[in-house]
Design an enzyme around this catalytic site. Structure first.
Site, PDB file in Angstrom:
ATOM      1  N   GLU A 401       0.887  -0.839  -0.197  1.00 43.70           N
ATOM      2  CA  GLU A 401      -0.308   0.225   0.079  1.00 43.70           C
ATOM      3  C   GLU A 401       0.613   1.892  -0.453  1.00 43.70           C
ATOM      4  OE1 GLU A 401      -1.954   3.394   1.640  1.00 43.70           O
ATOM      5  OE2 GLU A 401      -0.492   2.506   2.745  1.00 43.70           O
ATOM      6  N   GLU A 402       1.294   1.183   0.878  1.00 39.10           N
ATOM      7  CA  GLU A 402       3.279   2.135   0.947  1.00 39.10           C
ATOM      8  C   GLU A 402       2.929   3.182  -0.533  1.00 39.10           C
ATOM      9  OE1 GLU A 402       2.618   3.897   3.222  1.00 39.10           O
ATOM     10  OE2 GLU A 402       2.401   3.207   4.970  1.00 39.10           O
TER      11      GLU A 402
END
Length: 742
Positions: A401-402
């Protein structure tokens, strides 16, 4: 949260403002959306089983385990946590599995930043530790770098550009200060960091340095770590610099999944990531640069919190930055747990939280992962006690996600056809706790449900319910707002979910697939975002020392799953959607009027202008949108009433329920345009998207908003028909649902 009657919706307004009290209510009189009266006592008993499970002690234990070491996406530590989550889901009774995707990721080989003038000195790219916090000294964390940052060497004079927004660069242009061939220094905040780099790149900069100013998350916001929760001088913020508002996911597979057979775009041809180097630094190091800047004093809004007057530059500060990244296609691991539905197994209720972190991730994201695991434990207990959800419940632990919402986006693209047919809703929990204040955003169709649940969950410290305090915070903000149009009647306060932008894993579901989605968390003072200080010590000291709100987040999360998964009728309501859209249309109309007034003022002031660049503000015909919103509002009121009557009736055959639920869930799909938004076709939703120049923050009617901001009549003419067609298609879907419910 504005106080006007949007577009004067005639008699429809009355229907919009009447709360929908659907049939089934519990013994305390609370509305229970979607349930027939006969099924409610059974559901209530199993909800009681679930609510007795999530505990602060277990949440604390999960977070301690999850934050033992940094676990950046694609690393062995990240894989170990994926396997742990999978095994725990199995232990709780879920069918659990791991799905891997191979995505482009970068890790730093070497990074350096040197002041060349007025005096040579190395600037630190490693965070400062503190003796009270062992994790702050970890050598396992990567030094300062940006996800999807470019390799390269750049040297040049420094120009300070505030937050690095489109408006900030326009201000520099007006000041006749060029960033071409220079290094741009910007502070975090305002817009997504990747768009700061994109703006600098488009203006010819050689490199970008991004720092955290104490006015934004340091000592001007509260006591600094280790005595308080805010950022100290030696802390820096990592993060991705992908151009998020143009499309998330693996940049080498835009719009399709990173499967083994996928065609990958060559790295030197990728449009979605920077081509100039960038680095994050602390405000302790940034101070050395800012003190060495000459040139004019900055405009007042650009002044930060360091104790001296900021200057724009150039001179005498000159920097040299060297960035060498290790780019490779690497595996990431999404984890899934499933409880199969008993009556509608091919309708999916999906709950997701990402697991990867830039360092330890005690807040972002593993406060959410701890709550996620407690939710799973509670749902497993309810199933073992005999609860059988009507619909399939899927818990997803996302990876990557990051870097750019990789795990969720690749899965969403991989299963896009299946999700379009089967997905009912998506509920996202990213960082679940930094304090006690509930914050919720999402599609307005979920508003009534989430208020119903939040009103029934006690606040663990303040008494009353978490819904009570959320509603009060909304009311306080609403009371401070000025009316959009002074001649419009004032309407009563009505709570609303904030619109979704981007920045977390709901994006593919809401913006690309048209699935009703929401996101929530409990907020407080939090200044160590994406730093090594986002660790267990910080959470235990400042964020949620007793882990009470971790447990409450798990309860809210699980109750959403149980209601969405267990109700006979999918518990959505569309009157709140109509209300929100008409109010946001008024906000857009005001923006257009403000652009017209601004242009008139500039003309009256006889300011110099380049006739070849000057664009006339739009003065559109709002009538078609007004009428489309009226049709949607009428259909929403009729459909909500018909569905409420069906719930009151207390019975329906399977085919009737199927027709109602298919139409009910399908309304959100009608807001998708097959061609997507102009210039960024991955975003299909014509009513909500991240702002093109904001990245995080939402634009409602994004194509129209962009046309207004850019004074672009051609874009307006292209986007306006899409909005009108989608609103009418959604109104027809609501009419179909009403007909099926009668």
């Amino acid at each position: 949260m504005t106080r006007t009657v949007p577009f004067r919706l005639l008699p429809v307004v009355a229907a919009l403002l009447v709360p929908s009290l659907s049939a089934a209510t519990d013994p305390l009189g609370r509305p229970r959306l979607g349930f027939f009266p006969a099924s409610q006592p059974v559901q209530e008993r199993f909800e009681g089983v679930f609510m007795g499970v999530p505990s602060p002690e277990r949440a604390e234990g999960w977070l301690h385990t999850l934050t033992e070491e940094p676990h950046v996406a694609g690393t062995p530590a990240d894989k170990n946590l994926a396997e742990m989550v999978r095994d725990k889901l199995k232990e709780f009774g879920f069918e659990a599995s791991i799905t891997s995707y191979s995505v482009l990721l970068n890790y730093p080989k070497s990074v350096s930043l040197k002041m060349l003038e007025p005096a040579v000195q190395e600037l630190s790219l490693v965070e400062t530790g503190n003796l009270r916090d062992k994790d702050s000294y970890s050598s396992d964390a990567f030094p300062a770098f940006h996800g999807y940052g470019a390799s390269g060497t750049a040297a040049g004079q420094v120009i300070y550009a505030n937050y690095g927004s489109d408006e900030d660069f326009k201000k520099l242009d007006a000041m006749e200060i060029s960033v071409k061939g220079r290094i741009v220094l910007v502070r975090y905040g305002g817009i997504f960091r990747g768009l700061k780099v994109r703006e600098a790149q488009e203006h010819g900069a050689a490199g970008v340095i991004i720092y955290s100013d104490p006015a934004d998350d340091g000592y001007m916001k509260g006591d600094i770590y280790p005595d308080g929760p805010m950022r100290p001088p030696g802390s820096l913020q990592r993060g991705s610099v992908q151009f998020l508002s143009y499309g998330p996911g693996d940049p080498q597979t835009p719009g399709y999944a990173s499967t083994p057979s996928a065609k990958r775009v060559a790295q030197d041809k990728l449009p979605g990531i920077p081509k100039i180097p960038s680095l994050p630094i602390s405000y302790g190091e940034a101070e050395k640069i800012l003190r060495a800047l000459a040139g004019p004093r900055v405009p007042d809004p650009w002044q930060g919190g360091l104790p001296f007057a900021y200057h724009v530059g150039p001179g005498p500060a000159k920097l040299e930055m060297k960035v060498d990244m290790d780019y490779a296609v690497r595996p990431i691991w999404d984890v899934f747990g499933k409880i199969k539905g008993s009556a509608e197994p091919d309708r999916w209720v999906i709950l997701g939280n990402h697991r990867d972190a830039w360092t330890y991730g005690a807040v972002d994201p593993n406060s959410g992962t701890a709550s996620f695991l407690e939710t799973a434990r509670g749902l497993g207990a309810a199933v073992k006690a005999g609860w059988k959800p009507r619909r399939t419940i899927i818990l997803a632990s996302w990876d990557g996600e990051e870097y750019g919402l990789l795990g969720s986006t690749e899965w969403g693209e991989d299963l896009s056809d299946e999700l379009s047919k089967k997905a009912v809703t998506y509920v996202n929990l990213d960082s679940s706790v930094t304090g006690p204040d509930l914050d919720m955003s999402g599609m307005p169709s979920l508003r009534n449900l989430v208020i119903e649940i939040a009103d029934a969950i006690p606040d663990p410290k303040r008494g009353k319910s978490i819904g009570y305090f959320w509603r009060n915070s909304q009311r306080e903000a609403w009371n401070k707002e000025e009316p959009i149009f002074l001649d419009a009647p004032v309407k009563a306060f009505e709570p609303t979910l904030d619109p979704l932008g981007s920045g977390s894993d709901y994006t593919v579901f809401s913006d690309h697939l048209g699935i009703a989605s929401m996101n929530f968390g409990f907020n407080g003072s939090y200044g160590v975002y994406h730093s090594t200080l986002d660790n267990f010590f910080w959470m235990k000291s400042f964020g949620d020392p007793e882990f009470l709100y971790h447990a409450v987040a798990a309860k809210l999360y699980g109750m959403l799953a149980m209601r969405l998964g267990g109700a006979e009728v999918v518990p959505l309501r569309y009157v709140p959607y109509a209300t929100a859209l008409t109010e946001r249309a008024d906000e857009l109309r005001r923006s257009a009027i403000m652009e017209q007034r601004k242009a008139a003022h500039e003309t009256d002031a006889d300011e110099p202008e380049d006739p070849t660049k000057k664009k006339t503000p739009l003065s559109p015909d709002w009538g078609p949108l007004q009428r489309a919103l009226q049709r949607f509002a009428t259909a929403a009121a009729e459909a909500d009433a018909a569905v409420a009557a069906l719930e009151s009736k207390g019975s329906a055959d399977a085919s009737t329920l199927a027709r109602v639920n298919d139409a009910w869930v399908g309304v959100e799909r009608r807001f998708l345009s097959s061609e997507g938004l102009s210039g960024r076709p991955w975003f299909k939703h014509v009513l909500d998207a991240p702002g093109r120049t904001t990245g995080y923050a939402a634009w409602t009617f994004p194509g129209l908003t962009q046309a207004v901001h850019e004074h672009d009549p051609a874009m307006w003419d292209k986007e306006y028909p899409k909005v009108l067609q989608c609103l009418d298609a959604a109104a027809r879907a609501l009419s179909d649902a009403a007909s099926a419910a009668r």
